[in-house]
Design an enzyme around this catalytic site. Structure first.
Site, PDB file in Angstrom:
ATOM      1  N   LYS A  90      66.619 -46.618   6.789  1.00  0.00           N
ATOM      2  CA  LYS A  90      65.695 -46.845   7.894  1.00  0.00           C
ATOM      3  C   LYS A  90      64.970 -45.559   8.282  1.00  0.00           C
ATOM      4  CE  LYS A  90      66.005 -48.467  12.734  1.00  0.00           C
ATOM      5  NZ  LYS A  90      66.965 -48.890  13.780  1.00  0.00           N
ATOM      6  N   SER A  93      65.760 -52.625  16.142  1.00  0.00           N
ATOM      7  CA  SER A  93      64.705 -51.929  15.430  1.00  0.00           C
ATOM      8  C   SER A  93      64.965 -51.778  13.933  1.00  0.00           C
ATOM      9  CB  SER A  93      64.497 -50.542  16.044  1.00  0.00           C
ATOM     10  OG  SER A  93      65.683 -49.769  15.974  1.00  0.00           O
ATOM     11  N   SER A  97      70.377 -52.539  17.832  1.00  0.00           N
ATOM     12  CA  SER A  97      69.447 -52.571  16.710  1.00  0.00           C
ATOM     13  C   SER A  97      70.062 -52.787  15.339  1.00  0.00           C
ATOM     14  CB  SER A  97      68.625 -51.271  16.679  1.00  0.00           C
ATOM     15  OG  SER A  97      67.756 -51.222  17.772  1.00  0.00           O
TER      16      SER A  97
END
Length: 473
Positions: free
Chosen positions: A74, A151, A175
């Site tokens: 990520k 996220s 997240s």
């Protein structure tokens, strides 16, 4: 690659490579082709490695339990040598380029993972969706009008589509668990201090964590074994533990399980979520656990406000630390990010310390609750689905917070208190979309959670339920 990732998790794929039944290069080339094809419709991956960067990833992969398995990281909270970490923001699109891996990424490479790219995230990880202005929205592979959550939505979307068996994810308010819930995956947020955040000391006053989303419980456990190694000078460490992978192979014993049918201090939920909790509670009873409805005693509004204060202060500080003297203007950041950063710039030391004290008070209140119970069951999020555009970063903070509230109603307190929690796809809507169930445990109780998760995975398996062009396989 379609059939391989539909039927094999990361550990199984590594075993095929070690047994010479599958070539590592064959796997890598086929996976990259598959990821390019999927990304054309999902927009989940921001960068796919090639050339020298890819070859350095291949060379850096150790002979660990995931030897030769491709992996993506990520664009937040983790640096990969030779590439910028954009934080989902145009302001950091071109730098700074990381000189070295962060500690957790280095551990992932030692475990044998071959990092092949970076995944999409909301700007600075502030939204529980993945629709950044920089790079655009990631699509949920279950249905094209839905968000995969955030996220860590880029990572979750690509795993849900079976482009990879697992992917890196981070969690500052939910997240890891939110996208796991919306994409039909397993996702566990570790205890505070379980995984080192070096070279930084901590993030969000200890609320931030990193790990993965995966198609299997055992992959998640084995990865946590690999990355839960402390670094010299870490500000704190979670309690020592045995092997998390070994925990998936033993029964959890008879657990004391409490369950919630609505958020603490919150409103009633959609009936599909209530039914999902009730049916999961019944399953737990059938597995021999003691189950009852019970509510922990903490101030959800105060905990949420404290997290908001700490996030705002961290947003401003992180810009200052990473920007090398550059000062962003309103055109460099999304409107909510800009307003959050400006608010963070004005937060006093007094207000910040009071917010941290609220974290500690909440942790003690949950600690008392977990003297009476081993596990707290709830929905992962407070709504069944998340349409694209439901949480907006292009307007006011007030509108953003309205969209945020149901998404973090069950997740964010785990971050404030530093306790572990996992989302499992144990229920489904009438039209076949996944519903995540959250299981929260006491500080340091990941072994217990993994043991319970493995038992539930066997009782109610989900791997064969996957999106295929908007429908189920």
């Amino acid at each position: 690659m379609d059939d391989l990732f539909a039927s094999h998790d990361a550990l199984a794929i590594a075993q095929l490579i070690k047994a010479r039944k599958l070539g590592a290069r064959e796997l890598l080339d086929g996976t990259l082709g598959r990821l390019r094809s999927l990304n054309a419709s999902l927009n989940a991956i921001t960068d796919l490695y090639d050339g020298d960067l890819l070859e350095r990833s291949v060379a850096a992969a150790g002979d660990g339990p995931f030897h030769g398995v491709p992996f993506v990281v990520k664009q937040l909270m983790a640096d990969c040598a030779g590439t910028p970490t954009t934080l989902g923001s145009r302001f950091f699109a071109h730098g700074p380029v990381a000189a070295s891996d962060s500690a957790a990424i280095a551990a992932m490479r030692r475990a044998g993972l071959v990092i092949v790219g970076r995944t999409n995230t909301s700007e600075f990880g502030l939204a529980p969706t993945t629709e950044p202005a920089f790079g655009g929205a990631t699509i949920n592979p279950w249905r094209e009008d839905l968000s995969p959550g955030g996220s860590s939505g880029g990572s979750a979307a690509i795993v849900a589509a079976r482009g990879l068996p697992m992917a890196h994810a981070t969690d500052g308010g939910g997240s890891i668990r939110i996208p796991a819930a919306l994409c039909g995956l397993f996702g566990l947020k570790p205890s505070r201090g379980r995984v080192s955040l070096a070279p930084i000391g901590e993030t969000l006053a200890g609320a931030g964590a990193q790990h993965c989303v995966s198609i299997s419980v055992r992959d998640s456990a084995a990865l946590l074994d690999a990355i839960s190694v402390g670094e010299p000078g870490d500000p704190y460490r979670a309690p020592a533990a045995g092997s998390f992978l070994a925990a998936t192979g033993r029964p959890p014993g008879r657990l004391r399980v409490a369950f919630l049918l609505k958020p603490v201090g919150g409103d009633a939920l959609d009936r599909s979520l209530v039914t999902a909790v009730e049916r999961t509670a019944k399953l737990l009873e059938e597995l021999g656990h003691a189950v009852e409805e019970a509510t922990p005693d903490y101030d959800m509004a105060a905990s949420g406000a404290a997290l908001g204060t700490i996030m705002a202060a961290n947003t401003w500080t992180n810009i200052q630390v990473r920007a090398n003297g550059r000062v962003p203007g309103p055109d460099d950041l999304e409107p909510v990010t800009w307003q959050t950063a400006e608010h963070g710039r004005t937060i006093s030391a007094h207000d910040y310390i009071r917010a941290v004290q609220t974290f500690h008070r909440t942790g003690r209140q949950l600690g008392a609750f977990f003297e009476r119970y081993d596990v707290l069951l709830s929905p992962t999020i407070g709504r069944p689905t998340l349409p694209l555009g439901a949480v907006r970063m292009d307007g006011s903070v007030e509108t953003y917070q309205e969209g945020l509230a149901p998404m973090v109603a069950f997740t964010s307190v785990c971050n404030a208190a530093g306790v572990p929690a996992m989302s499992m796809p144990l229920a489904w809507t009438d039209d076949g979309l996944p519903i995540g169930l959250q299981f929260m445990g006491r500080f340091g109780a990941e072994e217990m959670l993994f043991s319970l998760a493995a038992a539930l995975e066997r009782a109610r398996p989900w791997r064969d339920r996957r999106p295929v062009k908007g429908g189920l396989a």
